[in-house]
Design a protein around this motif. Structure first.
Motif, PDB file in Angstrom:
ATOM      1  N   PHE A   1      -1.745  -6.636  -4.790  1.00 47.08           N
ATOM      2  CA  PHE A   1      -3.079  -6.049  -4.944  1.00 47.08           C
ATOM      3  C   PHE A   1      -3.169  -4.704  -4.222  1.00 47.08           C
ATOM      4  O   PHE A   1      -3.749  -3.745  -4.742  1.00 47.08           O
ATOM      5  N   ALA A   2      -2.593  -4.631  -3.015  1.00 47.06           N
ATOM      6  CA  ALA A   2      -2.615  -3.375  -2.258  1.00 47.06           C
ATOM      7  C   ALA A   2      -1.846  -2.280  -3.001  1.00 47.06           C
ATOM      8  O   ALA A   2      -2.265  -1.117  -2.999  1.00 47.06           O
TER       9      ALA A   2
ATOM     10  N   PHE B   1      -1.427  -2.070  -6.308  1.00 48.94           N
ATOM     11  CA  PHE B   1      -2.204  -1.682  -7.486  1.00 48.94           C
ATOM     12  C   PHE B   1      -3.362  -0.765  -7.094  1.00 48.94           C
ATOM     13  O   PHE B   1      -3.547   0.309  -7.663  1.00 48.94           O
ATOM     14  N   SER B   2      -4.130  -1.189  -6.096  1.00 51.47           N
ATOM     15  CA  SER B   2      -5.297  -0.377  -5.699  1.00 51.47           C
ATOM     16  C   SER B   2      -4.861   0.911  -5.022  1.00 51.47           C
ATOM     17  O   SER B   2      -5.504   1.953  -5.185  1.00 51.47           O
ATOM     18  N   GLY B   3      -3.746   0.892  -4.277  1.00 57.91           N
ATOM     19  CA  GLY B   3      -3.255   2.124  -3.645  1.00 57.91           C
ATOM     20  C   GLY B   3      -2.828   3.158  -4.675  1.00 57.91           C
ATOM     21  O   GLY B   3      -3.059   4.350  -4.501  1.00 57.91           O
ATOM     22  N   THR B   4      -2.234   2.701  -5.753  1.00 59.43           N
ATOM     23  CA  THR B   4      -1.836   3.613  -6.827  1.00 59.43           C
ATOM     24  C   THR B   4      -3.056   4.245  -7.481  1.00 59.43           C
ATOM     25  O   THR B   4      -3.102   5.451  -7.721  1.00 59.43           O
ATOM     26  N   LYS B   5      -4.050   3.422  -7.766  1.00 61.24           N
ATOM     27  CA  LYS B   5      -5.274   3.933  -8.418  1.00 61.24           C
ATOM     28  C   LYS B   5      -5.995   4.943  -7.522  1.00 61.24           C
ATOM     29  O   LYS B   5      -6.446   5.995  -7.984  1.00 61.24           O
ATOM     30  N   LYS B   6      -6.117   4.615  -6.238  1.00 59.05           N
ATOM     31  CA  LYS B   6      -6.836   5.514  -5.314  1.00 59.05           C
ATOM     32  C   LYS B   6      -6.086   6.805  -5.084  1.00 59.05           C
ATOM     33  O   LYS B   6      -6.701   7.871  -4.983  1.00 59.05           O
TER      34      LYS B   6
ATOM     35  N   PHE C   1       0.824  -1.203   0.000  1.00 60.92           N
ATOM     36  CA  PHE C   1       0.000   0.000   0.000  1.00 60.92           C
ATOM     37  C   PHE C   1       0.864   1.262   0.000  1.00 60.92           C
ATOM     38  O   PHE C   1       0.576   2.220  -0.722  1.00 60.92           O
TER      39      PHE C   1
ATOM     40  N   PRO D   1       0.584   1.738 -11.841  1.00 64.42           N
ATOM     41  CA  PRO D   1       0.097   0.651 -10.982  1.00 64.42           C
ATOM     42  C   PRO D   1       0.862  -0.655 -11.183  1.00 64.42           C
ATOM     43  O   PRO D   1       1.151  -1.374 -10.222  1.00 64.42           O
TER      44      PRO D   1
END
Length: 185
Positions: free
Chosen positions: A174-175, A177-182, A94, A111
Motif C-alpha cells: 500500500f505504501a 502504491f500511494s507513494g508512487t501516486k503522490k 514507500f 504503481p
C-alpha cells in the motif's frame, strides 16, 4: 494690459509620435494598455495544466534500484536487531514507490510495478536478515549462508513467518502504491 500666451510651436516628430510603445499611460494606470493583453476587469482564461510526464522505463529502473538498496538496508536492520520491524517494511514500500513516481511520472502501470517490487524487496530483505542471523549463529560467512545454503534460509523464513509478517507485506504494498501516486502528482 493683458499678457498673451506664446504662440504654439509647430509639432516636430519626436520619439513619442513615431513610437507606438512610447505612449503615456492614462491617468491612474502604471503602464499603457498593451494590444492583446487582458484589460483590467476582463476575464482571462486559466492556463492549461502542464502535460504530465510519463517515462515507464526510467521509473521502473529507479524502482528496481531503490528496491535493491531498501532490501539490503532492511535485511541489515533485521540481522542487527534479530527482529522484524514493521515500520522499516513500510519504509521499503514507500521508498520504492517514491522512486518510481519521481522518475517515471504518471504512467498508470508504475504503481502496480512499485507494489510488486516492494513486496519482492521486503521478502529479500527478510531473507538477508535471516541469513545474517544464521551466519552469526553458525560462524560461517554471510555469503556462504545466503548463497550456498539458500534453502535453509528460506526454511528458516517460513518457520519465522507469522500473520504479522504478511500484514507488513500488505502495508508495504500500500505504501508503494500511494507513494508512487503522490510522487508523480
Amino acid at each position: 494690459m493683458s499678457q498673451s500666451a506664446p504662440p504654439p510651436q509647430p509639432s516636430q516628430p519626436g520619439p513619442v509620435e513615431g513610437n507606438p510603445y512610447a505612449q503615456q499611460a492614462p491617468a491612474g494606470a502604471p503602464y499603457p494598455p498593451q494590444p492583446g493583453a487582458p484589460q483590467p476587469g476582463a476575464f482571462a482564461p486559466p492556463a492549461p495544466p502542464a502535460p504530465g510526464r510519463s517515462n515507464f522505463v526510467l521509473g521502473l529502473v529507479a524502482a528496481v534500484v531503490a528496491a535493491a538498496a531498501a532490501a539490503a538496508l532492511y535485511g541489515v536492520i533485521i540481522g542487527a536487531t534479530k527482529h522484524e520491524i514493521g515500520y522499516a517494511a513500510v519504509g521499503v514500500g514507500f521508498v520504492v514507490g517514491v522512486a518510481a513516481g519521481k522518475a517515471g511520472g504518471r504512467n498508470p502501470v508504475l504503481p502496480i510495478a512499485a507494489v510488486v517490487l516492494s513486496l519482492a524487496a521486503v521478502y529479500l530483505g527478510q531473507l538477508v536478515g535471516e541469513a545474517m542471523i544464521g551466519a552469526k549463529a553458525s560462524g560461517l560467512g554471510f555469503s556462504t549462508v545466503f548463497f550456498d545454503h539458500f534453502d535453509i534460509v528460506q526454511k528458516a523464513w517460513k518457520e519465522e513467518a507469522d500473520p504479522l509478517t504478511f500484514v507488513f507485506f500488505a502495508i508495504a504494498g500500500f505504501a508503494a502504491f500511494s507513494g508512487t501516486k503522490k510522487a508523480a502528482a
